[in-house]
Design a protein around this motif. Sequence first.
Motif, PDB file in Angstrom:
ATOM      1  N   THR A   1      10.503  -0.608  -0.610  1.00 51.73           N
ATOM      2  CA  THR A   1       9.653   0.552  -0.885  1.00 51.73           C
ATOM      3  C   THR A   1       9.875   1.022  -2.323  1.00 51.73           C
ATOM      4  O   THR A   1      10.952   0.864  -2.889  1.00 51.73           O
ATOM      5  CB  THR A   1       9.937   1.715   0.080  1.00 51.73           C
ATOM      6  OG1 THR A   1      11.318   2.109  -0.034  1.00 51.73           O
ATOM      7  CG2 THR A   1       9.638   1.316   1.516  1.00 51.73           C
TER       8      THR A   1
ATOM      9  N   SER B   1       0.850  -1.187   0.000  1.00 51.11           N
ATOM     10  CA  SER B   1       0.000   0.000   0.000  1.00 51.11           C
ATOM     11  C   SER B   1       0.881   1.231   0.000  1.00 51.11           C
ATOM     12  O   SER B   1       2.003   1.208   0.513  1.00 51.11           O
ATOM     13  CB  SER B   1      -0.908   0.019   1.234  1.00 51.11           C
ATOM     14  OG  SER B   1      -1.715   1.185   1.252  1.00 51.11           O
ATOM     15  N   ASP B   2       0.355   2.317  -0.559  1.00 50.55           N
ATOM     16  CA  ASP B   2       0.955   3.622  -0.324  1.00 50.55           C
ATOM     17  C   ASP B   2       0.319   4.228   0.920  1.00 50.55           C
ATOM     18  O   ASP B   2      -0.632   3.682   1.481  1.00 50.55           O
ATOM     19  CB  ASP B   2       0.792   4.528  -1.544  1.00 50.55           C
ATOM     20  CG  ASP B   2      -0.631   4.556  -2.084  1.00 50.55           C
ATOM     21  OD1 ASP B   2      -1.483   3.759  -1.611  1.00 50.55           O
ATOM     22  OD2 ASP B   2      -0.912   5.368  -2.983  1.00 50.55           O
ATOM     23  N   ARG B   3       0.854   5.348   1.395  1.00 46.50           N
ATOM     24  CA  ARG B   3       0.313   5.975   2.597  1.00 46.50           C
ATOM     25  C   ARG B   3      -1.043   6.605   2.302  1.00 46.50           C
ATOM     26  O   ARG B   3      -1.230   7.264   1.283  1.00 46.50           O
ATOM     27  CB  ARG B   3       1.272   7.040   3.137  1.00 46.50           C
ATOM     28  CG  ARG B   3       2.572   6.477   3.698  1.00 46.50           C
ATOM     29  CD  ARG B   3       3.355   7.546   4.452  1.00 46.50           C
ATOM     30  NE  ARG B   3       3.704   8.661   3.586  1.00 46.50           N
ATOM     31  CZ  ARG B   3       4.802   8.715   2.846  1.00 46.50           C
ATOM     32  NH1 ARG B   3       5.657   7.707   2.847  1.00 46.50           N
ATOM     33  NH2 ARG B   3       5.062   9.772   2.085  1.00 46.50           N
TER      34      ARG B   3
ATOM     35  N   ASN C   1       5.079  10.321  -1.813  1.00 45.63           N
ATOM     36  CA  ASN C   1       4.522   9.142  -1.159  1.00 45.63           C
ATOM     37  C   ASN C   1       5.422   7.956  -1.484  1.00 45.63           C
ATOM     38  O   ASN C   1       6.436   8.092  -2.173  1.00 45.63           O
ATOM     39  CB  ASN C   1       3.092   8.904  -1.641  1.00 45.63           C
ATOM     40  CG  ASN C   1       2.214   8.174  -0.640  1.00 45.63           C
ATOM     41  OD1 ASN C   1       2.666   7.271   0.058  1.00 45.63           O
ATOM     42  ND2 ASN C   1       0.953   8.561  -0.565  1.00 45.63           N
ATOM     43  N   GLU C   2       5.058   6.783  -0.997  1.00 46.59           N
ATOM     44  CA  GLU C   2       5.780   5.567  -1.344  1.00 46.59           C
ATOM     45  C   GLU C   2       4.890   4.358  -1.105  1.00 46.59           C
ATOM     46  O   GLU C   2       3.983   4.393  -0.271  1.00 46.59           O
ATOM     47  CB  GLU C   2       7.070   5.425  -0.526  1.00 46.59           C
ATOM     48  CG  GLU C   2       6.846   5.213   0.958  1.00 46.59           C
ATOM     49  CD  GLU C   2       8.156   5.036   1.730  1.00 46.59           C
ATOM     50  OE1 GLU C   2       9.229   5.321   1.158  1.00 46.59           O
ATOM     51  OE2 GLU C   2       8.098   4.627   2.903  1.00 46.59           O
ATOM     52  N   PHE C   3       5.130   3.325  -1.866  1.00 49.92           N
ATOM     53  CA  PHE C   3       4.502   2.031  -1.626  1.00 49.92           C
ATOM     54  C   PHE C   3       5.443   1.210  -0.746  1.00 49.92           C
ATOM     55  O   PHE C   3       6.621   1.053  -1.067  1.00 49.92           O
ATOM     56  CB  PHE C   3       4.253   1.284  -2.935  1.00 49.92           C
ATOM     57  CG  PHE C   3       3.043   1.756  -3.683  1.00 49.92           C
ATOM     58  CD1 PHE C   3       1.809   1.146  -3.500  1.00 49.92           C
ATOM     59  CD2 PHE C   3       3.132   2.820  -4.572  1.00 49.92           C
ATOM     60  CE1 PHE C   3       0.684   1.587  -4.188  1.00 49.92           C
ATOM     61  CE2 PHE C   3       2.019   3.263  -5.263  1.00 49.92           C
ATOM     62  CZ  PHE C   3       0.794   2.651  -5.071  1.00 49.92           C
TER      63      PHE C   3
END
Length: 263
Positions: A196, A139-141, A251-253
Amino acid sequence: MSLFTGTSGYYRQYRPGIPDDLARRLARYAPDHAPRRLLDVGTGTGLVAEALMPHFDDIIACDNDPDMIATAEAALRPNIPEGSTLTLVTSTAEDFRPPAGWKADLVTICRAFHWLDQPAVLALLDSQVAKNGAVAVFSDRSFWAAESDWKAAVKQVIRDFLGEERRAGGGTFQHHNRPYSEIMEESPFNQVEEFTIPVTRQWNTAGILGYLYSTSFAASGLFGDRLGEFETAVQKTLRDFSDDDTFHETNEFLVRVGRRSTA
């Protein structure tokens, strides 16, 4: 109301998909043979199945919301590569059963693991995943994480209208305090790799509102007859952070991929 009642159209249009480099990296965890099979759990409107479609020729995607499945059907069916198979199933992860003999080379669970009975689903997948297959939870944030000033300000507007606690449809969100990697390490898929993938995005006010209406914590139906008032408040708030209606997001996954132990 259910968690995502009335959100499917917004979800398809305004939820960001997964980046191509993440799709390619996930696909490498699946054995390279034919047919190459993907099971996408909690598919929503099919964003992950769509991104991975070039890498798999037999895809099953399930979600418990029939409107989400209908939206995924309309979006994905016309674009299936020749010779590939896509099956969309309305089912919870806990109740899903694949066709007899069908086993996934890769299972993807994106932005959905927190809604599941996690140990039960991982145990069930043991019988649904091929010997050398893998399970990817990622998931991303969430917008609710509010790591930027403009997000924090919009989050406060949501709280002003819906209360301090994060909503989840008609109830409140129940937080999970354990890292997903720990939960996976207690499952059949206990060899866990974590990495990530950074992403940057650019939003405008219309896109932000559309994204919010795709969520369980700010679905349009939660606002009742105050929806117009909420939109006006968000628009006014965002004007304090941009002169040209442009809002940047970093963002990041966070991805966890589990395999079975070979010992």
